[in-house]
Design a protein around this motif. Structure first.
Motif, PDB file in Angstrom:
ATOM      1  N   GLU A  21     -31.367  50.676  15.277  1.00 48.87           N
ATOM      2  CA  GLU A  21     -31.240  49.647  14.367  1.00 48.87           C
ATOM      3  C   GLU A  21     -32.584  48.789  14.015  1.00 48.87           C
ATOM      4  O   GLU A  21     -32.794  48.286  13.197  1.00 48.87           O
ATOM      5  N   MET A  22     -32.946  48.418  15.342  1.00 45.06           N
ATOM      6  CA  MET A  22     -34.069  47.317  15.316  1.00 45.06           C
ATOM      7  C   MET A  22     -35.397  47.940  14.361  1.00 45.06           C
ATOM      8  O   MET A  22     -35.964  47.231  13.788  1.00 45.06           O
ATOM      9  N   THR A  23     -35.572  49.243  14.666  1.00 41.71           N
ATOM     10  CA  THR A  23     -36.686  49.861  14.118  1.00 41.71           C
ATOM     11  C   THR A  23     -36.474  49.778  12.584  1.00 41.71           C
ATOM     12  O   THR A  23     -37.594  49.528  11.623  1.00 41.71           O
ATOM     13  N   VAL A  24     -35.284  50.013  12.112  1.00 43.18           N
ATOM     14  CA  VAL A  24     -35.086  50.004  10.417  1.00 43.18           C
ATOM     15  C   VAL A  24     -35.450  48.770   9.981  1.00 43.18           C
ATOM     16  O   VAL A  24     -35.855  48.178   8.869  1.00 43.18           O
ATOM     17  N   GLU A  25     -34.853  47.590  10.811  1.00 44.00           N
ATOM     18  CA  GLU A  25     -35.100  45.961  10.402  1.00 44.00           C
ATOM     19  C   GLU A  25     -36.535  45.777  10.224  1.00 44.00           C
ATOM     20  O   GLU A  25     -36.898  44.857   9.558  1.00 44.00           O
ATOM     21  N   LYS A  46     -28.492  40.531   5.831  1.00 44.43           N
ATOM     22  CA  LYS A  46     -28.285  41.401   7.332  1.00 44.43           C
ATOM     23  C   LYS A  46     -28.001  40.369   8.296  1.00 44.43           C
ATOM     24  O   LYS A  46     -27.136  40.501   9.254  1.00 44.43           O
ATOM     25  N   LEU A  47     -28.312  39.279   8.311  1.00 47.87           N
ATOM     26  CA  LEU A  47     -28.117  37.936   9.192  1.00 47.87           C
ATOM     27  C   LEU A  47     -26.839  37.682   9.245  1.00 47.87           C
ATOM     28  O   LEU A  47     -25.990  37.748  10.319  1.00 47.87           O
ATOM     29  N   GLU A  48     -25.889  37.526   7.948  1.00 46.25           N
ATOM     30  CA  GLU A  48     -24.691  37.210   7.940  1.00 46.25           C
ATOM     31  C   GLU A  48     -23.640  38.383   8.407  1.00 46.25           C
ATOM     32  O   GLU A  48     -22.716  38.322   8.809  1.00 46.25           O
ATOM     33  N   GLU A  49     -24.254  39.775   7.967  1.00 44.95           N
ATOM     34  CA  GLU A  49     -23.372  40.977   8.323  1.00 44.95           C
ATOM     35  C   GLU A  49     -23.328  41.060  10.042  1.00 44.95           C
ATOM     36  O   GLU A  49     -22.308  41.238  10.683  1.00 44.95           O
ATOM     37  N   SER A  50     -24.505  40.700  10.676  1.00 53.43           N
ATOM     38  CA  SER A  50     -24.599  40.508  12.114  1.00 53.43           C
ATOM     39  C   SER A  50     -23.663  39.588  12.521  1.00 53.43           C
ATOM     40  O   SER A  50     -22.961  39.760  13.807  1.00 53.43           O
ATOM     41  N   ASN A 239     -34.626  35.035  14.358  1.00 55.68           N
ATOM     42  CA  ASN A 239     -35.032  36.391  15.001  1.00 55.68           C
ATOM     43  C   ASN A 239     -34.309  37.829  14.561  1.00 55.68           C
ATOM     44  O   ASN A 239     -33.674  38.074  15.120  1.00 55.68           O
ATOM     45  N   LEU A 240     -34.283  38.139  13.302  1.00 51.27           N
ATOM     46  CA  LEU A 240     -33.520  38.885  12.596  1.00 51.27           C
ATOM     47  C   LEU A 240     -33.722  40.374  13.135  1.00 51.27           C
ATOM     48  O   LEU A 240     -32.544  41.013  13.365  1.00 51.27           O
ATOM     49  N   THR A 241     -34.799  40.917  13.684  1.00 53.99           N
ATOM     50  CA  THR A 241     -34.819  42.091  14.271  1.00 53.99           C
ATOM     51  C   THR A 241     -33.832  42.229  15.683  1.00 53.99           C
ATOM     52  O   THR A 241     -33.109  43.079  16.040  1.00 53.99           O
ATOM     53  N   ALA A 247     -26.265  42.325  17.468  1.00 55.78           N
ATOM     54  CA  ALA A 247     -25.056  43.208  16.602  1.00 55.78           C
ATOM     55  C   ALA A 247     -24.652  44.296  16.631  1.00 55.78           C
ATOM     56  O   ALA A 247     -23.704  44.640  17.115  1.00 55.78           O
ATOM     57  N   GLN A 248     -25.700  45.518  17.066  1.00 51.72           N
ATOM     58  CA  GLN A 248     -25.389  46.757  17.182  1.00 51.72           C
ATOM     59  C   GLN A 248     -24.895  46.810  18.677  1.00 51.72           C
ATOM     60  O   GLN A 248     -24.013  47.729  18.812  1.00 51.72           O
TER      61      GLN A 248
END
Length: 381
Positions: A21-25, A46-50, A239-241, A247-248
């Motif tokens: 998941e982090m690699t994708v981000e 993505k931030l709000e989904e997390s 730190n979005l990644t 979240a994952q």
């Protein structure tokens, strides 16, 4: 030689799905969540989904989740900013002698600022007295900070009972749930918790990221000042990644998964203790075996130096610890065990913490038990 990692209370390896998941981000969603263009909007989504994933796991509102750098920042924010915000209502705080350094050193700082802190004692099982807590509670008590589960011996403190006592009291209730969140079902609304701190690297997520739950009914000043990120509650570009990885990791921690992990770790404890008993090795379980976190087993081996045991195990490719990992790599008497036994007690220098994790197998635990017994017998000879 197979290397065996049994120090998951210090940190955990990142789960493969979290890495994915982090690699994708990192490769696709690199925009700043505060930017208004399409790259920024994608990052903000993505931030709000997390945030939604994490809030769902706790049955709380997404607005009550503040992303930060981890447990230490969460503890500092909750304790310091609550204290200064409520200073006019009183300057008394309650905690325990059992807390993580991120709490105890923060309390020491507040004492320097004129606040009064009551440190509740713990008994031989590492447990506080609810009667003593009630006696310590005053009208001018503004904050109670009590850890959910101890990071060295695994004792679970009576968080739900404390929340019930504080139901009709204006004091803010904070808990450091860093060790407990990965195994225990945490329901802040049901337990009366106003603030609690979480670190991703304790739940097979990345280091350097976590979150602070803040109930909507509680006011809290920001610890960091700057931009308007996190609804002006925590300045600094997110730190979005790391947040996506957090979240994952949370998504993987279903209630069913927590139950399975607890059963697995309890079986590991049983294997080790049965092997020690069969070999007639004298030992004591620090904090006892009841009402505790399943992934932590803290053993006092009388007559065997914890430093010597640690080094011998390391030579065999096995990693355990003597306690908290927040002492810059030093091996010294356990502060937590000193609170249980008193300073100078042999257990403070003859104990090791074994902590289990996702990738450990029964075969590894059986091998560890055999090696542990061999080393103990050799040292005692």
């Amino acid at each position: 030689m197979e290397r065996i990692y049994l120090d998951h209370a210090a940190t955990t390896p990142i789960h493969p799905l979290v890495i994915e998941e982090m690699t994708v981000e990192m490769t696709k969603t690199f925009g700043n969540p505060s930017s208004v263009h399409s790259f920024g909007r994608e990052a903000h989504t993505k931030l709000e989904e997390s945030r939604q994933i994490i809030s769902n796991s706790l049955n709380v509102s997404p607005r009550e989740i503040i992303f930060n750098s981890g447990g230490t920042e969460g503890d500092n924010t909750a304790i310091i900013e609550t204290a200064f915000l409520k200073k006019e209502s009183g300057q008394h705080i309650i905690t325990s002698v059992f807390e993580h350094p991120a709490v105890l050193k923060t309390m020491a700082y507040l004492e320097e600022q004129g606040f009064e802190v009551t440190y509740l004692r713990v008994d031989s099982k590492g447990q506080i007295s609810l009667e003593e807590f009630k006696q310590a509670l005053r009208d001018e008590t503004i904050l109670v900070s009590m850890m959910y589960g101890n990071n060295e011996v695994g004792t679970l403190l009576p968080i739900k009972e404390i929340g019930e006592i504080l139901k009709d009291h204006p004091a803010v209730f904070h808990t450091d749930a860093v060790q407990a969140y990965g195994l225990e079902v945490v329901d802040p609304k049901e337990f009366g918790i106003d603030l609690f701190s979480i670190s991703a690297h304790k739940i097979n997520g990345p280091k350097g990221v976590g979150f602070l739950y803040k109930s909507e009914v509680v006011q809290l000043l920001p610890l960091l000042h700057g931009g308007d990120q996190e609804s002006k509650r925590r300045a600094g570009t997110e730190n979005l990644t790391g947040i996506a990885g957090l979240a994952q990791a949370v998504k993987l921690l279903t209630t069913e998964e927590k139950i399975l992990r607890k059963e697995k770790y309890q079986s590991f404890q049983k294997i080790i203790l049965e092997r020690l008993e069969t070999a007639a090795i004298e030992y004591h379980v620090n904090g006892g075996l009841e009402n505790r976190l399943a992934h932590i087993l803290n053993l006092w081996i009388p007559g065997v130096s914890s430093e010597l045991l640690l080094m011998n195990l390391d030579l065999q490719g096995i990693a355990v610890s003597t306690g908290s990992a927040c002492s810059a790599g030093t091996v010294k008497p356990s502060r937590v065990l000193e609170t249980i036994y008193g300073e100078g007690h042999p257990a403070t220098e003859e104990s090791v913490r074994i902590s289990f994790g996702l990738n450990n197998t029964i075969e590894q635990i059986e091998h560890f038990a055999e090696v542990l017994i061999q080393i103990i017998e050799r040292i005692r000879r």
